[in-house]
Write a protein that holds these residues in place. Structure first.
Motif, PDB file in Angstrom:
ATOM      1  N   GLU A  32     -15.962  30.660  32.953  1.00  0.00           N
ATOM      2  CA  GLU A  32     -16.402  30.956  31.587  1.00  0.00           C
ATOM      3  C   GLU A  32     -15.865  29.954  30.566  1.00  0.00           C
ATOM      4  OE1 GLU A  32     -16.791  34.879  29.373  1.00  0.00           O
ATOM      5  OE2 GLU A  32     -17.280  35.390  31.466  1.00  0.00           O
ATOM      6  N   LYS A  35     -18.121  27.144  30.721  1.00  0.00           N
ATOM      7  CA  LYS A  35     -19.386  27.423  30.015  1.00  0.00           C
ATOM      8  C   LYS A  35     -19.232  27.163  28.518  1.00  0.00           C
ATOM      9  CE  LYS A  35     -21.594  30.872  32.948  1.00  0.00           C
ATOM     10  NZ  LYS A  35     -21.599  32.331  33.148  1.00  0.00           N
ATOM     11  N   ILE A  36     -18.091  27.625  27.974  1.00  0.00           N
ATOM     12  CA  ILE A  36     -17.851  27.377  26.539  1.00  0.00           C
ATOM     13  C   ILE A  36     -17.804  25.869  26.292  1.00  0.00           C
ATOM     14  CG2 ILE A  36     -16.218  27.705  24.630  1.00  0.00           C
ATOM     15  CD1 ILE A  36     -15.426  30.373  25.850  1.00  0.00           C
ATOM     16  N   ASP A  38     -19.326  23.534  28.069  1.00  0.00           N
ATOM     17  CA  ASP A  38     -20.689  22.976  28.159  1.00  0.00           C
ATOM     18  C   ASP A  38     -21.462  23.203  26.860  1.00  0.00           C
ATOM     19  OD1 ASP A  38     -20.157  22.191  30.692  1.00  0.00           O
ATOM     20  OD2 ASP A  38     -21.199  23.854  31.678  1.00  0.00           O
ATOM     21  N   ARG A  39     -21.245  24.390  26.295  1.00  0.00           N
ATOM     22  CA  ARG A  39     -21.990  24.743  25.090  1.00  0.00           C
ATOM     23  C   ARG A  39     -21.525  23.940  23.865  1.00  0.00           C
ATOM     24  NH1 ARG A  39     -23.600  25.289  20.891  1.00  0.00           N
ATOM     25  NH2 ARG A  39     -24.236  27.080  19.616  1.00  0.00           N
ATOM     26  N   TYR A  40     -20.204  23.706  23.763  1.00  0.00           N
ATOM     27  CA  TYR A  40     -19.671  23.171  22.504  1.00  0.00           C
ATOM     28  C   TYR A  40     -19.093  21.765  22.562  1.00  0.00           C
ATOM     29  CZ  TYR A  40     -20.202  27.721  20.242  1.00  0.00           C
ATOM     30  OH  TYR A  40     -20.713  28.859  19.691  1.00  0.00           O
ATOM     31  N   LYS A  43     -19.988  18.874  20.231  1.00  0.00           N
ATOM     32  CA  LYS A  43     -20.955  19.419  19.269  1.00  0.00           C
ATOM     33  C   LYS A  43     -20.267  20.071  18.071  1.00  0.00           C
ATOM     34  CE  LYS A  43     -24.395  20.200  22.853  1.00  0.00           C
ATOM     35  NZ  LYS A  43     -23.729  20.487  24.136  1.00  0.00           N
ATOM     36  N   LEU A  55     -18.405  30.173  17.178  1.00  0.00           N
ATOM     37  CA  LEU A  55     -17.476  29.587  18.151  1.00  0.00           C
ATOM     38  C   LEU A  55     -16.159  30.380  18.194  1.00  0.00           C
ATOM     39  CD1 LEU A  55     -16.178  27.224  19.930  1.00  0.00           C
ATOM     40  CD2 LEU A  55     -15.559  26.178  17.755  1.00  0.00           C
ATOM     41  N   ARG A  58     -16.550  33.735  19.757  1.00  0.00           N
ATOM     42  CA  ARG A  58     -16.719  33.642  21.207  1.00  0.00           C
ATOM     43  C   ARG A  58     -15.373  33.372  21.883  1.00  0.00           C
ATOM     44  NH1 ARG A  58     -21.286  30.352  24.582  1.00  0.00           N
ATOM     45  NH2 ARG A  58     -20.367  30.706  26.630  1.00  0.00           N
TER      46      ARG A  58
END
Ligand SMILES: [Zn+2]
Length: 593
Positions: A32, A35-36, A38-40, A43, A55, A58
């Protein structure tokens, strides 16, 4: 009483205690985090206020989701470091935490950059609940390294200072000591033999000190190697991170400024006489011309037998908090009912005591080695104060607003000790009982304020010595410790020669990334003594003020928390107020001679 009452139930922390499921959960913690990432990753710099809010929420949800499983593994290990399952789980949790931390290391760096470019985000109303959190982040930016360097530092720490810390802890908790008690030779672990420091038998106290420190001195190479590595690492890292002095990192972390700490330490220097006056009174109470080191925190010889069973201790602790506030009292009761306290004495258990807050469960866990002495009741009450802090903070704050610096972290706990003192004093029937209670609280005050100040001077002197190019071998560290100690005690105490090794057993000196942890104890103790005066003045109207202070978590600075109560903590006068409360106790004791 069943023995189970004294053993904590860690199962509440996890959905299942099945080993495979726990390991799976640890794995998903890493997944997990990735995953965070990959998302941020890369960015964050383009996020607007709403994006930042998402952010942070989360990240907080992530913290709460996996808090229980890592706590489970770590706590199981601190309660029994020789247990194979515990060792395995602790290691798995450490590895998973390290990997997750590595994956998420970019957040601080990118967020820092974003805030530097766009500082108005800090005051954006969308981010109101994270305002102070962001302000602190912005302040840390100049001290951050590049992302690659930060990730390297995490790896370096795990096998560097983190490993030294573990070695010190494991080495200490697996030492055994032979001591003769009532004609019988006993072999005891460290956590148990130190119980004799509190024995009414002066000769036993002296022998226990002699045996422990003679034993620890034999391993001086282990302790000195560990402390040297930890200090040198810190000095180099402080320079890399552009901190002005070795203490600066701790000031930033604890959210206090140099002026406040200078005022505090000035007040210590001015009041060593107060402590020495107390030690003189204590010598009188013990019918001694002068105290030896093994008398400083010893019980008074004419003190009535004040031993407590687990249940009696529980009654006093719950009662003390209940008299202050019913809601708080009920939470304390719950800590016992749910069996969130581990009091059993066993080999392989971490020495000392601690409280681990559990935000997701809106509660806490406490570890101590309960030997039935009045001091153990105080320790328990102290740790329960930390638990109260966690109960209030977890209800009012998100995890990001519950990163409490040590100056504030000790407020609930020490306040609890004063409540216990009041309760015990009001129930005391004789002069001797009164003397014993006052001596307990003043011993504690003397240790937290003055003995700990010796450690502040000691820690500073190690960095000064390294800077001068001195090599910190065991004897050098011992010499620095003795010099710092003497600044506080003058000639008011006689020391066994082996006491120069006192620094070897203090786990805090070896804790990774925990340098200059000492002055916050001095800060907290004096701060609370001042608060207590306020409570005496204001009575019940003070209760919600203290609860608000504790519920604030890390959403406000200590300076703000102080000024909300009408105090200016940068001013020496404020610290003198705390000293006055201590002087009042010393005066009462003198009258009760
Ligand atoms: Zn504490």
């Amino acid at each position: 009483m069943t023995k189970d009452e004294m053993i904590w139930d860690l199962s509440h922390l996890v959905e299942s205690t099945n080993l495979i499921l726990i390991q799976k959960k640890l794995e998903s913690m890493v997944v997990e985090a990735e995953k965070i990432r990959d998302r941020y990753h890369d960015k964050i710099e383009s996020l607007d206020a709403k994006g930042v809010l998402e952010l942070l929420e989360r990240k907080d949800a992530y913290t709460l989701k996996f808090e229980g499983v890592t706590k489970y593994c770590h706590l199981m290990y601190s309660a029994n470091s020789t247990d194979d399952t515990a060792k395995q789980l602790n290691d798995a949790a450490r590895r998973a935490s390290m990997r997750a931390a590595q994956a998420l290391a970019f957040i601080d760096i990118e967020l820092g950059k974003l805030l530097t470019e766009n500082p108005s985000l800090v005051t954006n109303p969308v981010l109101a609940q994270y305002k102070y959190f962001l302000e602190r982040k912005l302040r840390r930016v100049p001290h951050m390294l590049s992302e690659t360097e930060e990730r390297l530092a995490i790896i370096k720490d795990k096998n560097g200072i983190g490993a030294w810390q573990m070695l010190q802890n494991d080495w200490l908790s697996t030492r055994t000591f032979d001591i003769e008690v009532k004609g019988e030779t006993k072999t005891l672990p460290y956590g148990e033999i130190i119980g004799f420091y509190q024995s009414p038998d002066r000769d036993l106290r002296k022998r226990a000190n002699q045996i422990v420190y003679e034993g620890l001195a034999k391993d001086e190479i282990v302790w000195a190697s560990a402390i040297r590595a930890v200090c040198e690492d810190h000095l180099q890292m402080s320079k890399l991170r552009k901190y002005t002095t070795p203490m600066t990192q701790s000031l930033v972390a604890n959210d206090v400024d140099q002026q406040t700490i200078d005022s505090l330490m000035n007040s210590i220097n001015k009041n060593v006489g107060l402590y020495q006056r107390y030690l003189g009174l204590k010598a009188k109470l013990m019918n001694l011309p002068k105290l030896a080191n093994y008398d400083v925190v010893a019980p008074l010889p004419n003190a009535p037998r004040m031993e407590y069973t687990w249940r009696e201790a529980r009654k006093e602790a719950v009662g003390a908090y209940m008299e202050f506030d019913r809601e708080i009292g009920r939470w304390v009761e719950e800590m016992f009912e749910k069996r969130h306290i581990d009091g059993e004495v066993r080999k392989g258990k971490s020495s000392g005591a601690f409280c681990a807050s559990w935000l997701a469960g809106k509660g806490a866990y406490i570890l101590q080695s309960f030997n039935g002495k009045m001091r153990d009741v105080y320790t328990q009450t102290h740790e329960l104060g930390h638990a109260v802090h966690a109960y209030l903070g977890s209800r009012a704050q998100k995890p990001s607003n519950y990163e409490i610096g040590s100056c504030i972290a000790e407020i609930g706990s020490i306040f609890g000790e004063l409540l216990l003192t009041e309760r015990l004093l009001s129930k005391a029937k004789t002069k001797e009982e009164k003397q014993a209670i006052l001596a307990t609280i003043l011993d504690e005050f003397g240790m937290a304020v003055f003995q700990v100040s010796a450690r502040v001077f000691f820690e500073q002197s190690m960095y000064d010595a390294i800077e001068r190019g001195e090599f910190l071998d065991g004897e050098t560290v011992a010499r620095l410790w003795v010099a710092a100690r003497n600044k506080i005690y003058g000639d008011s105490v006689d020391w066994l020669d082996v006491m120069k090794w006192e620094w070897t057993m203090k786990p805090h000196y070896y804790m990774a990334n925990y340098r200059f942890y000492n002055y916050p104890y001095v800060f907290a103790q004096l701060f609370v003594f001042a608060l207590y005066q306020l409570y005496k003045e204001q009575g019940k109207s003070f209760v919600p003020k203290l609860k608000r202070l504790l519920a604030a978590g890390s959403s406000k600075s200590p300076r703000e928390l102080g000024s909300a109560l009408g105090f200016d903590i940068t001013n020496e006068k404020f610290w003198e107020k705390g000293m006055k409360q201590a002087r009042d106790f010393v005066d009462i004791l003198e009258e009760a001679l």
